[in-house]
Design an enzyme around this catalytic site. Structure first.
Site, PDB file in Angstrom:
ATOM      1  N   HIS A   1      -5.312 -13.547  -4.576  1.00  0.00           N
ATOM      2  CA  HIS A   1      -4.107 -13.314  -3.777  1.00  0.00           C
ATOM      3  C   HIS A   1      -4.031 -11.859  -3.307  1.00  0.00           C
ATOM      4  CE1 HIS A   1       0.178 -13.941  -2.657  1.00  0.00           C
ATOM      5  NE2 HIS A   1       0.273 -12.655  -2.985  1.00  0.00           N
ATOM      6  N   GLU A   2      -4.175 -10.938  -4.249  1.00  0.00           N
ATOM      7  CA  GLU A   2      -4.063  -9.518  -3.903  1.00  0.00           C
ATOM      8  C   GLU A   2      -5.250  -9.050  -3.067  1.00  0.00           C
ATOM      9  OE1 GLU A   2      -1.370  -8.026  -4.270  1.00  0.00           O
ATOM     10  OE2 GLU A   2      -0.410  -9.437  -5.646  1.00  0.00           O
TER      11      GLU A   2
ATOM     12  N   HIS B   1      -4.502  -9.532   0.581  1.00  0.00           N
ATOM     13  CA  HIS B   1      -3.723  -8.404   1.119  1.00  0.00           C
ATOM     14  C   HIS B   1      -4.633  -7.187   1.329  1.00  0.00           C
ATOM     15  CE1 HIS B   1      -0.005 -10.537   0.669  1.00  0.00           C
ATOM     16  NE2 HIS B   1       0.025 -10.480  -0.654  1.00  0.00           N
TER      17      HIS B   1
END
Length: 346
Positions: free
Chosen positions: A18-19, A22
């Site tokens: 997820h990170e 980003h």
């Protein structure tokens, strides 16, 4: 201990992906990332000498990708590497990348389960004599393709249908038999617990193309399940007591691993872990898209407002809203944590 490590690694990988979504899109849009962290709380490991510090933190819950000009970072209107100074499209792509990468992870893992595990087509294996399905004329080998007009592509969608629909009303069923499509009606009764009276007929995949197809269907199903769960919370069909955090999910995962080991050995246990990761990753993607301050969905909402009004939401006001949202989110997490602990001793 091995199960605890497996659970921590599972959450760690899902948060990392997820990170990393980003992080990757921040780099692609030339946004400076000050810190990329897995876990929360005090750092137990730090490294990185250039603009980005990488860290692993002591609490294996969550993580973050801290960009310049974001969340309390001092805003410099002249800083070309600041998140706040990039275009709406650039910031939107960075914000969406986290949840999208969770869906991509779920898709990749679904390919593995489709290849090594049995597929879940909505084909009937058995029909209980005297059941609603039997009275409606359904027979083993029939493939259910629709319920009340909704398309069915996995047997588990039938289970989900039973959980959310009003089963006191007749259920219109579309099914295929020998290549022909038919319609019938199920009349479920309370005396028979509103059961259809059918069982699944899982099978092995026949080609890589079919595995890809069922992987897409699997991710769609997990997204549909997550959205349905959120709807049930707002409609009162479920309560916050039904929510599970890392402790509750870990406990459920531990039970699934034990059962898989007993029935099929280590291979089934590993596949059960992968299946759980698909579920959690897809759910994390959906939950982060909810328009709640401090979550990705809240940031997306601010960006949509900016795109429509062509005016940036004042950063101080956005920070206040996000801070309030963060506090409320932390309170919910604390409640869920202690609720999970309570369930362990029930």
């Amino acid at each position: 201990m091995l199960k605890i490590i497996a659970i921590i690694l599972m959450f760690g990988l899902i948060v990392f992906v997820h990170e990393f979504g980003h992080f990757l899109f921040a780099k692609l849009n030339h946004i400076r990332v000050n810190e990329f962290a897995i876990g929360m709380g005090p750092a137990i490991m730090k490294f990185g000498k250039k603009e980005t510090q990488y860290s692993i933190r002591i609490l294996p819950i969550g993580g973050y990708c801290l960009m310049a000009g974001q969340d309390g970072e001092e805003l410099d209107e002249n800083d070309p590497g600041s998140f706040h100074n990039k275009s709406v499209l650039a910031r939107l792509s960075v914000t969406l990348a986290g949840p999208v990468f969770n869906f991509l992870l779920a898709f990749v893992l679904s390919i593995a389960t489709a290849h090594f595990y049995l597929l879940d087509p909505p084909v009937i294996a058995t029909v209980d004599k005297g059941s609603a399905a039997d009275e409606a004329g359904l027979r083993p080998g029939d493939e259910i393709t629709g319920l009340n007009g909704s398309k069915i592509r996995l047997f588990r969608e039938i289970t989900l249908f039973r959980q959310v629909e009003d089963l006191t009303q007749p259920v219109e069923v579309t099914y295929e038999r020998n290549g022909q499509s038919y319609d019938t009606t199920l009349h479920l009764t309370k005396e028979k617990n509103y059961m259809f009276g059918i069982s699944a007929q899982p099978r092995e995949s026949r080609s890589f193309g079919e595995e890809l197809y069922y992987s897409v269907i699997e991710v769609e199903f997990q997204i549909k399940t997550a959205v349905t769960s959120v709807k049930m919370l707002f409609t009162g069909k479920a309560s916050v007591n039904d929510l599970s955090g890392p402790v509750g999910i870990g406990n459920m995962m531990s039970d699934v691993i034990d059962k898989a080991e007993e029935e099929g050995g280590m291979k089934d246990a590993i596949l059960s872990i992968v299946s759980f990761m698909i579920l959690v990753s897809a759910n994390l993607g959906i939950m982060n898209l909810l328009p709640i301050p401090a979550l990705d969905g809240g940031r997306i909402l601010f960006l949509v407002i900016e795109a429509v009004t062509r005016k940036k939401v004042p950063k101080n006001k956005e920070m206040i809203v996000n801070f309030i949202g963060f506090v409320l989110l932390m309170l919910l997490m604390i409640f869920v944590f202690f609720n999970d602990i309570r369930k362990l001793f029930m």
